[in-house]
Design an enzyme around this catalytic site. Structure first.
Site, PDB file in Angstrom:
ATOM      1  CB  CYS A 192      36.380  27.170  34.809  1.00 21.74           C
ATOM      2  SG  CYS A 192      37.750  26.486  33.849  1.00 21.74           S
ATOM      3  CB  CYS A 195      37.210  29.832  30.704  1.00 21.42           C
ATOM      4  SG  CYS A 195      35.948  28.619  31.188  1.00 21.42           S
ATOM      5  CB  CYS A 214      35.175  23.876  32.598  1.00 21.55           C
ATOM      6  SG  CYS A 214      34.655  25.423  31.791  1.00 21.55           S
ATOM      7  CB  CYS A 217      37.732  26.225  28.696  1.00 22.00           C
ATOM      8  SG  CYS A 217      38.105  25.685  30.390  1.00 22.00           S
ATOM      9  CG  ASP A 342      35.152  38.051  59.459  1.00 20.84           C
ATOM     10  OD1 ASP A 342      34.072  37.889  60.069  1.00 20.84           O
ATOM     11  OD2 ASP A 342      35.210  38.367  58.258  1.00 20.84           O
TER      12      ASP A 342
END
Length: 433
Positions: A192, A195, A214, A217, A342
């Protein structure tokens, strides 16, 4: 045009020259345009092409940087090449694909009518870092243009509740594409943004995209303005979906192209393009520049698919899995600057799912062909079918010798460009850019 002939490319060259002469030239050459900016990690070029075609099909004057030259120099080139001293009485649109890190540079000179963000995935970690860094770069640009309309992917957790003054329109799915509602271990943005608690999903489309919430929250997916309500058919050639109660055939396969089409649909609605034009345009949309582009090589149907990060690669593989016939597979991996130095990201791609498919030959090429060979061997593909091609000449010769006439080519950016240039030099592609 001269630069394209002399340098076999040159999409950025006029912009480089123009910026040397006048660093503020963009302010001059982009005047009187209604500008639509398309940015995000995956889907920029295809969505740009879709929006451009919808505007063109509705008889609106429009320009675009459709070759994927999406840095500031390429964008300047597009406007310089289309600049006219004559004033046009009609509304002229510019559909501009923009690199995520270049949006903030562009916003110093341009006030767009629309900015759209397609999605945010890990991509070129040596250049962008993680997705939160990419998001910050995009927000830095958006904050400079509070009058721009935002057309955002509501299924992308990072794009909800931005706290910006801009008018914001969200698009997304109202149906899932996977049986499981558990996010993959290698998916991005799993926690989230408010939070840091793990997201839960009512359904997932792919990677971390879907109807998220979520339960700690209360942060959740925003209300959608435009949505895909039903998926009626899926094949290796396209999809039949329902948007706003009407059926649309998307002439490009895979979930990511459903998102691209829905994004283009949402932008078209903001531009007041008739639904009938959108419908016909999506149905006849041609593949753009290495994005599901089909090329005839001595009777072999070569389908080039650009791949550049785990999320996009997995969806490209999923679209190939819809093909139940025997086919050939070519995998090209480069590590030039435009690809990202990479290449460890290939270990996050689900190559294992290819091992059960009816693949005749596996052609492996590119600068990092040995890394790719090892990855495919570990994934369980039959190494007896591997053919290592150290250059595009060898790759093309092997394609000509394939018994099955369909060849899927999964290629990173510079390998896609290099292979297309080679095919152009041999007459298999008539138009390079």
């Amino acid at each position: 045009m001269l630069s394209k002939i002399l340098f076999k490319g040159g999409s950025n060259f006029p912009g480089k020259v123009a910026l040397k002469l006048d660093k503020d030239i963009l302010k001059t050459v982009c005047k009187n345009y209604n500008i639509i900016i398309i940015t995000g990690t995956n889907g920029k070029t295809t969505t740009t092409s879709m929006v451009y075609n919808m505007l063109k099909d509705s008889d609106k004057p429009v320009i675009t940087n459709n070759t994927g030259a999406n840095m500031l120099t390429g964008i300047v080139s597009c406007f310089v090449e289309n600049f006219s001293f004559k004033k046009c009485s009609k509304t002229v649109y510019a559909v501009i694909e923009c690199d995520e890190a270049n949006l903030t540079l562009l916003a110093d000179y341009v006030t767009p009518d629309i900015i759209t963000v397609t999605n945010l995935f890990r991509d070129q970690l040596d250049r962008y870092g993680e997705v939160y860094t990419t998001m910050d770069k995009i927000l830095n640009g958006i904050k400079k243009v509070p009058l721009a309309n935002l057309v955002l992917n509501g299924d992308e957790p990072l794009l909800g509740d931005l706290g910006l003054p801009n008018r914001t329109i969200y698009y997304g799915f109202k149906c899932g594409l996977r049986k499981s509602n558990t996010v993959d271990i290698n998916a991005d943005s799993k926690f989230c943004k408010k939070c840091k608690h793990p997201y839960k999903y009512n359904f997932i489309t792919y990677s971390h995209l879907g109807d998220f919430y979520c339960d700690n929250c209360g942060y959740k997916r925003p209300n959608l303005d435009y949505s895909i309500d039903e998926i009626k058919e899926k094949s290796q050639d396209g999809s039949l979906v329902v948007i706003g109660g009407n059926e649309f055939y998307i002439n490009q396969p895979g979930a990511y192209n459903m998102y691209n089409a829905l994004c283009a649909y949402s932008i078209a609605k903001v531009c007041d393009i008739p639904e009938s034009v959108i419908h016909d345009s999506l149905k006849t949309q041609k593949s753009s520049f290495g994005r599901q582009e089909i090329i005839d090589v001595e009777g072999r149907e070569v389908r080039i698919i650009l791949v550049k990060n785990p999320a996009g690669y997995n969806e490209a593989i999923n679209s190939i899995k819809l093909d139940k016939r025997v086919f050939n597979l070519a995998v090209l991996l480069n590590d030039n600057y435009a690809d990202g130095r990479d290449v460890s990201w290939i270990w996050d791609v689900n190559f294992e799912s290819l091992s059960s498919l009816n693949i005749d030959n596996v052609l492996i090429s590119g600068i990092r062909l040995y890394d790719m060979g090892v990855r495919l061997k570990v994934a369980g593909l039959d190494e007896k079918k591997f053919i290592l091609c150290k250059d595009y000449s060898k790759l093309t010769d092997e394609i000509k010798e394939c018994k099955q006439n369909r060849v899927y080519v999964l290629a990173t950016y510079t390998s896609m460009i290099g292979f297309r240039k080679y095919l152009n030099s041999k007459g298999y592609i008539k138009k390079l850019w």
